[in-house]
Scaffold this motif. Structure first.
Motif, PDB file in Angstrom:
ATOM      1  N   SER A  48      -4.940   6.795  -7.245  1.00 32.36           N
ATOM      2  CA  SER A  48      -6.355   6.644  -7.270  1.00 32.36           C
ATOM      3  C   SER A  48      -7.488   7.506  -7.443  1.00 32.36           C
ATOM      4  O   SER A  48      -6.992   8.728  -8.047  1.00 32.36           O
ATOM      5  CB  SER A  48      -6.313   6.309  -5.472  1.00 32.36           C
ATOM      6  N   ILE A  49      -8.499   6.744  -7.280  1.00 36.34           N
ATOM      7  CA  ILE A  49      -9.002   7.724  -7.910  1.00 36.34           C
ATOM      8  C   ILE A  49     -10.274   8.241  -6.883  1.00 36.34           C
ATOM      9  O   ILE A  49     -10.844   7.137  -6.639  1.00 36.34           O
ATOM     10  CB  ILE A  49     -10.078   6.973  -8.925  1.00 36.34           C
TER      11      ILE A  49
ATOM     12  N   ARG B  82       1.020  12.195  -1.491  1.00 37.97           N
ATOM     13  CA  ARG B  82       1.520  14.053  -1.491  1.00 37.97           C
ATOM     14  C   ARG B  82       2.740  14.713  -2.031  1.00 37.97           C
ATOM     15  O   ARG B  82       2.604  15.661  -2.401  1.00 37.97           O
ATOM     16  CB  ARG B  82       1.081  14.324   0.082  1.00 37.97           C
ATOM     17  N   MET B  83       3.930  13.783  -1.401  1.00 36.26           N
ATOM     18  CA  MET B  83       5.122  14.801  -1.982  1.00 36.26           C
ATOM     19  C   MET B  83       5.004  14.292  -4.333  1.00 36.26           C
ATOM     20  O   MET B  83       5.526  15.293  -4.091  1.00 36.26           O
ATOM     21  CB  MET B  83       6.191  13.581  -2.054  1.00 36.26           C
ATOM     22  N   PHE B  84       4.302  13.375  -4.500  1.00 43.02           N
ATOM     23  CA  PHE B  84       4.695  13.620  -5.782  1.00 43.02           C
ATOM     24  C   PHE B  84       3.155  13.859  -6.461  1.00 43.02           C
ATOM     25  O   PHE B  84       2.442  12.703  -7.088  1.00 43.02           O
ATOM     26  CB  PHE B  84       5.056  12.481  -6.649  1.00 43.02           C
TER      27      PHE B  84
ATOM     28  N   LYS C 259       1.025  -1.145   0.099  1.00 42.29           N
ATOM     29  CA  LYS C 259       0.051  -0.125   0.052  1.00 42.29           C
ATOM     30  C   LYS C 259       0.674   1.519   0.392  1.00 42.29           C
ATOM     31  O   LYS C 259       1.769   1.333   1.159  1.00 42.29           O
ATOM     32  CB  LYS C 259      -0.743   0.045   1.139  1.00 42.29           C
ATOM     33  N   ILE C 260       0.707   2.372  -1.154  1.00 41.38           N
ATOM     34  CA  ILE C 260       1.286   3.062  -1.596  1.00 41.38           C
ATOM     35  C   ILE C 260       1.031   4.443  -0.040  1.00 41.38           C
ATOM     36  O   ILE C 260       0.374   4.495   0.529  1.00 41.38           O
ATOM     37  CB  ILE C 260       1.056   3.502  -2.350  1.00 41.38           C
ATOM     38  N   PRO C 261       2.372   4.593   0.644  1.00 45.27           N
ATOM     39  CA  PRO C 261       2.066   5.473   1.596  1.00 45.27           C
ATOM     40  C   PRO C 261       1.615   6.833   1.293  1.00 45.27           C
ATOM     41  O   PRO C 261       1.880   7.827   0.107  1.00 45.27           O
ATOM     42  CB  PRO C 261       3.245   5.927   2.393  1.00 45.27           C
ATOM     43  N   THR C 262       0.259   7.717   2.495  1.00 48.21           N
ATOM     44  CA  THR C 262      -0.215   8.763   1.834  1.00 48.21           C
ATOM     45  C   THR C 262       1.309   9.899   1.694  1.00 48.21           C
ATOM     46  O   THR C 262       0.965  10.250   0.786  1.00 48.21           O
ATOM     47  CB  THR C 262      -1.153   9.283   3.418  1.00 48.21           C
TER      48      THR C 262
END
Length: 233
Positions: free
Chosen positions: A22-23, A14-16, A7-10
């Motif tokens: 996600s949609i 935010r950095m990219f 799971k990609i961290p929040t």
């Protein structure tokens, strides 16, 4: 197993934030994506599984593979799925000069556009057929996913400036990793998927064992929970 999380961290999102991870949606929708095809014996099997659950997906195709297997690519389009660019030779952005990286992407795009033009020519001769297939109007979306998720900020900025949408992901299945069992692959996607998630599978030889085990079970699990599966347009 790599250090890359399922799971990609929040914080990363935010950095990219100029990339799509996600949609945003309030509906029970999941966005399945498949990288690295088209692949003989695997992509068509994937299409059959998706069809069983009335699921649409987005296929990020390698230009060189499209050239070798145009009939399979046409099957993807004919099944109503979206198409994305995954470079012509599956190259790493971090190790490639921006000029060469963009050239490789454009080479793949030319192949994609040529095949889409063929599809339009063969299937849009009838106004009735065109009306029945709204996918015809969305095939030219310029979606791009960098192989390995590797892309330099300069590369990303130039692509976005050219009208591309850079599609990353919310959940990785790790279907390509031979240290991950089919059961763990399934658990990866079931345990981490939420509303609006973009999921990464691969219609490749390397990933086929895990993907073909996990995909139908994933679709069945979330179908029972009232989810639908849509392509990224």
């Amino acid at each position: 197993m790599t250090l890359t999380p399922v799971k990609i961290p929040t914080l990363v999102k935010r950095m990219f934030s100029n990339y799509i991870w996600s949609i945003p949606t309030t509906s029970k929708i999941i966005y399945l994506t498949f990288d690295d095809g088209p692949t003989p014996g695997i992509t068509n099997c994937t299409l059959d599984i998706l069809k069983q659950y009335n699921a649409k997906a987005t296929f990020f195709c390698i230009g060189n593979n499209i050239e070798k297997h145009p009939d399979i690519f046409q099957n993807i389009i004919n099944s109503g799925h979206a198409i994305g660019n995954h470079t012509h030779n599956h190259i790493k952005g971090w190790k490639t000069k921006t000029k060469d990286y963009l050239k490789n992407i454009f080479e793949a795009q030319n192949v994609i556009n040529s095949q889409i033009k063929t599809y339009h020519t063969e299937r849009s001769r009838s106004v009735e057929l065109e009306t029945q297939n709204p996918e015809l109007k969305t095939l030219n979306s310029e979606l791009f996913r960098p192989p390995y998720g590797q892309i330099k900020p300069k590369q990303g900025k130039q692509l976005i400036g050219l009208g591309y949408k850079i599609i990353m992901w919310d959940v990785l299945s790790f279907d390509w990793d031979d240290t991950v069992s089919p059961e763990d692959c399934l658990n990866n996607v079931i345990s981490k998927t939420t509303i609006g998630s973009i999921i990464v599978f691969h219609d490749s030889v390397k990933a086929s064992k895990n993907m073909q085990y996990a995909l139908p079970k994933f679709l069945e699990h979330f179908s029972k929970k009232g989810y639908s599966f849509e392509s990224i347009d």
